[in-house]
Design an enzyme around this catalytic site. Structure first.
Site, PDB file in Angstrom:
ATOM      1  N   ASP A 191       9.807   5.674  44.238  1.00 38.51           N
ATOM      2  CA  ASP A 191      10.813   6.688  44.572  1.00 38.51           C
ATOM      3  C   ASP A 191      10.672   7.267  45.996  1.00 38.51           C
ATOM      4  OD1 ASP A 191      12.542   6.716  42.358  1.00 38.51           O
ATOM      5  OD2 ASP A 191      11.167   7.959  41.198  1.00 38.51           O
TER       6      ASP A 191
ATOM      7  N   LYS B  11      18.868  12.419  39.505  1.00 37.81           N
ATOM      8  CA  LYS B  11      18.446  11.007  39.462  1.00 37.81           C
ATOM      9  C   LYS B  11      19.018  10.311  38.227  1.00 37.81           C
ATOM     10  CE  LYS B  11      14.615   7.813  39.473  1.00 37.81           C
ATOM     11  NZ  LYS B  11      13.204   7.601  39.179  1.00 37.81           N
TER      12      LYS B  11
ATOM     13  N   ASP C  61      13.221  -3.285  31.237  1.00 38.28           N
ATOM     14  CA  ASP C  61      12.385  -3.838  32.292  1.00 38.28           C
ATOM     15  C   ASP C  61      13.058  -3.473  33.601  1.00 38.28           C
ATOM     16  OD1 ASP C  61       9.982  -5.288  32.922  1.00 38.28           O
ATOM     17  OD2 ASP C  61      11.291  -6.778  33.827  1.00 38.28           O
TER      18      ASP C  61
END
Ligand code: IMP
Length: 203
Positions: free
Chosen positions: A162, A182, A76
């Site tokens: 992002d 990333k 999550d």
């Protein structure tokens, strides 16, 4: 072969997960990484926890109940903005409605921070991953990446928030980083590598 099921329907996440958990061996046994679809599991889970960790545990346990002898992982994640008292937080996917485009969600967050100076635009992506083991035990690992909310959308990579998440060390948003860059610094990458370590060491 030890099966690991990742409780997500998101193909982007699966790709990242497969990469980070590649060649994971548990008790000398190579693991096989499956999506819920691969495992033939199709259930709707209500995420009614109050923290990222709680929601990850709810998902991992629900899928674990359907998956005998497998290790079930669930995550999550979300964006926490300090100036907005932690919003959108655990409601990141649901912010302004699940079907609202991220162009609109991002514009709304920038608007809500208008006039807020650089130092007060601090934010972080958080990712909690829960692992439900075949014996019923559950553990969680959480990863974060610190940044600031930008003044406009920048970059085409990534997804969600992002384009407005600026990482000072890179001088870029996470949407301007390559996938590998990333993964190395992201909340999800960090949490996944911690889970991998726990599974290798403790099982
Ligand atoms: P989840 O799939 O329920 O964990 O929802 C996470 C939500 O948080 C996503 O829909 C995005 O809005 C946001 N989010 C989480 N991780 C990222 C990320 O790496 N980049 C951009 N947005 C993210």
């Amino acid at each position: 072969m030890q099966r690991i099921i990742f409780a997500t329907g998101n193909q982007g996440k699966m790709r990242e997960i497969r990469r980070i958990l590649e060649n994971l061996t548990i008790k000398g046994e190579l693991t096989q990484i499956l999506s819920m679809k691969d495992a033939g599991i199709d259930i709707d889970i209500e995420e009614n926890g109050t923290t990222f960790e709680e929601n990850a545990v709810i998902k991992a346990k629900a899928v674990g109940a359907e998956a005998k002898d497998a290790i079930v992982l669930a995550d999550d994640s979300g964006l926490v903005i300090d100036h907005l008292n932690g919003e959108p937080g655990i409601y990141s996917a649901r912010y302004m409605g699940e079907d609202t485009s991220y162009r609109i969600k991002n514009a709304s967050l920038i608007e809500r921070l208008s006039g807020v100076e650089d130092e007060k635009r601090t934010a972080r992506f958080v990712c909690a991953i829960a692992a439900a083991m075949p014996d019923g035990t559950v553990f969680t690992e959480t990863g974060t990446i610190e940044g600031r909310i930008g003044y406009e959308e920048k970059g085409e990579n990534g997804f969600g928030y992002d384009p407005i998440f600026y990482v000072p060390e890179y001088g870029k948003t996470t949407a301007e980083l390559t996938e590998d860059e990333k993964n190395e610094v992201s909340h999800r990458g960090k949490a996944l590598r911690a889970v991998r370590k726990r599974l290798e060491e403790n099982v």
